[in-house]
Design an enzyme around this catalytic site. Structure first.
Site, PDB file in Angstrom:
ATOM      1  N   HIS A 290       1.617  -3.442   0.939  1.00  0.00           N
ATOM      2  CA  HIS A 290       1.525  -3.981  -0.414  1.00  0.00           C
ATOM      3  C   HIS A 290       2.840  -4.710  -0.699  1.00  0.00           C
ATOM      4  CE1 HIS A 290       1.523  -3.817  -4.858  1.00  0.00           C
ATOM      5  NE2 HIS A 290       0.225  -3.557  -4.807  1.00  0.00           N
TER       6      HIS A 290
ATOM      7  N   ASP B 269       4.793   4.991   1.667  1.00  0.00           N
ATOM      8  CA  ASP B 269       4.137   4.598   0.434  1.00  0.00           C
ATOM      9  C   ASP B 269       2.782   5.298   0.398  1.00  0.00           C
ATOM     10  OD1 ASP B 269       2.576   3.390  -1.499  1.00  0.00           O
ATOM     11  OD2 ASP B 269       2.960   1.337  -0.853  1.00  0.00           O
TER      12      ASP B 269
ATOM     13  N   GLN C 237      -1.991   4.881  -2.079  1.00  0.00           N
ATOM     14  CA  GLN C 237      -3.424   4.880  -1.796  1.00  0.00           C
ATOM     15  C   GLN C 237      -3.890   6.149  -1.084  1.00  0.00           C
ATOM     16  OE1 GLN C 237      -5.642   2.594  -2.811  1.00  0.00           O
ATOM     17  NE2 GLN C 237      -4.026   1.447  -3.842  1.00  0.00           N
TER      18      GLN C 237
ATOM     19  N   LYS D 285      -3.348   6.556 -10.010  1.00  0.00           N
ATOM     20  CA  LYS D 285      -4.385   6.474  -8.976  1.00  0.00           C
ATOM     21  C   LYS D 285      -4.971   7.852  -8.647  1.00  0.00           C
ATOM     22  CE  LYS D 285      -2.182   2.429  -6.887  1.00  0.00           C
ATOM     23  NZ  LYS D 285      -3.091   1.353  -7.305  1.00  0.00           N
TER      24      LYS D 285
ATOM     25  N   CYS E 158      -2.430  -7.913  -3.735  1.00  0.00           N
ATOM     26  CA  CYS E 158      -0.975  -7.759  -3.540  1.00  0.00           C
ATOM     27  C   CYS E 158      -0.656  -7.457  -2.083  1.00  0.00           C
ATOM     28  CB  CYS E 158      -0.417  -6.667  -4.449  1.00  0.00           C
ATOM     29  SG  CYS E 158      -0.435  -7.098  -6.191  1.00  0.00           S
TER      30      CYS E 158
END
Length: 404
Positions: A121, A198, A201, A224, A362
């Protein structure tokens, strides 16, 4: 394994209509919907204990502080951090990555290298580019293949004693690829590099065990995972958090201030300058409690069913191509239909009540790799159904007919 009727009743927004049609919400990769218990907890905070934290002797301040720190403890337990002070509240994943990248400006120098992957991202690319521009370090990119998987043989060649940081996502937001982060963490540590994961997700689909993974940093966003927007977590190993300078200066992050010199507070407050999103931090704990009550093992099994079913149904549409066919995937499907711009399809199916994401998500370098302007992305959550997938398929067929 999941009582879908009961679960869907927990989410008020799922019962509404959009453009006169029942809402089919397949944009969970952008943000999840919120259960009533989370909505109620936000209201309860402002109605009953609204006060600033860590700074007051009065009762409301102490109640707010206790609730905030209880939430920090819940998050520590959830991801199995060793210490609660390794849990830093942030405004989201982007904030967490920037805090670490900013800190590494005091560590890296000309000749050093930062590794990112081709699957990142923008939030896990731009801060490292800025770091390299500031320090003279070099940014290296771990390449991907046509399936949307990282090429580990190339990663092995890139990682070296020059590498100071490896920054890679746990799961690709654009393609749903699950990266082999355990292997990458081990390889990074073999050359003395730090590694940041990261997890934006990943956390809606699985529970990261940060001690077992042995990552140096793990970042994610609350919105999220059924929590409020403007919330997030930076997990960092205690040694690294002591080593890095604070990202922002101000109230709360200080031990003593004089005009001659300021000394910083102990962890975690060193990285939490200013009045935080108190309600958000408290309610993030509520959201994690809710997700755990549903059960991440149950979520994983069911979302994989949705992935398999959705993949099968989408491939029934002539001219439809799925972008990102990694062996290890979560419940995200990016796709295009030959000769039709994804924006046009997204606009039409929105009129039929279906929310999907269109564009580059993104993740523009991924789109450049596949030589496409963007994709339609359907990202499924545990409160979605196969019947909703069927509705989307019929809408896509209608859109295709209208646009060809």
């Amino acid at each position: 394994m999941l009582d879908l009727q009961k679960i869907r009743a927990d989410f008020p927004i799922l019962s509404q209509k959009v453009n006169g049609k029942p809402l089919v919400y397949f944009d969970n990769g952008a943000t999840s919907q919120k259960p009533q218990v989370v909505i109620d907890a936000i209201s309860k905070y402002y109605q009953e204990i609204n006060a600033n934290i860590h700074r007051g002797v009065h009762t409301l301040s102490q109640l707010a502080t206790d609730a905030y720190e209880i939430s920090r403890g819940k998050i520590q337990k959830h991801i199995n951090a060793k210490h609660s002070h390794e849990i830093i509240f942030t405004s989201g994943t982007t904030h967490g990555i920037n805090a670490v990248a900013n800190g590494f400006a005091s560590i890296v120098k000309v000749g050093d290298e930062i590794l990112v992957s081709a699957l990142e991202h923008h939030s896990n690319i731009v801060p490292w580019q800025m770091l390299c521009e500031k320090t003279g370090a070099t940014l290296r990119v771990i390449p991907m293949n046509e399936n949307g998987e990282l090429i580990l043989a190339e990663f092995d060649k890139l990682v070296s004693e020059k590498t100071k940081m490896v920054a890679v996502n746990h799961i690709s937001n654009a393609l749903g690829t699950i990266n082999p982060i355990a292997y990458m963490i081990k390889k990074a540590h073999e050359v003395g590099a730090a590694i940041l994961i990261d997890g934006a997700q990943a956390v809606p689909h699985l529970v990261p065990n940060v001690q077992e993974l042995d990552c140096d940093f793990y970042v994610f966003s609350g919105h999220k995972i059924c929590g409020p927007t403007g919330t997030g977590i930076l997990y960092g190993k205690e040694d690294w958090l002591h080593k890095l300078p604070p990202y922002q200066g101000g109230g709360e992050m200080i031990k003593e201030v004089t005009f001659a010199k300021t000394t910083y507070a102990d962890l975690p407050h060193k990285f939490e300058a200013g009045t935080p999103n108190i309600a958000g931090g408290i309610v993030l704990g509520t959201a994690i409690d809710y997700m755990n009550s549903v059960g991440f093992e149950n979520i994983a099994v069911y979302e994989n069913e949705l992935l398999v079913y959705g993949t099968k149904r989408l491939l029934e549409i002539e001219g439809l191509k799925i972008i990102g066919t990694a062996t290890a995937k979560t419940s995200v499907i990016s796709f295009n239909i030959d000769g039709i711009h994804p924006y046009d399809i997204g606009t039409i199916i929105d009129k039929l009540g279906i929310a999907v994401r269109t564009g580059h998500h993104c993740a523009q370098p991924i789109m450049d790799f596949f030589k496409i302007p963007g994709t339609l992305r359907a990202s499924f959550a545990f409160y979605n159904t196969k019947e909703e997938i069927d509705i989307m398929i019929e809408a896509l067929k209608k859109a295709k007919t209208m646009l060809t």
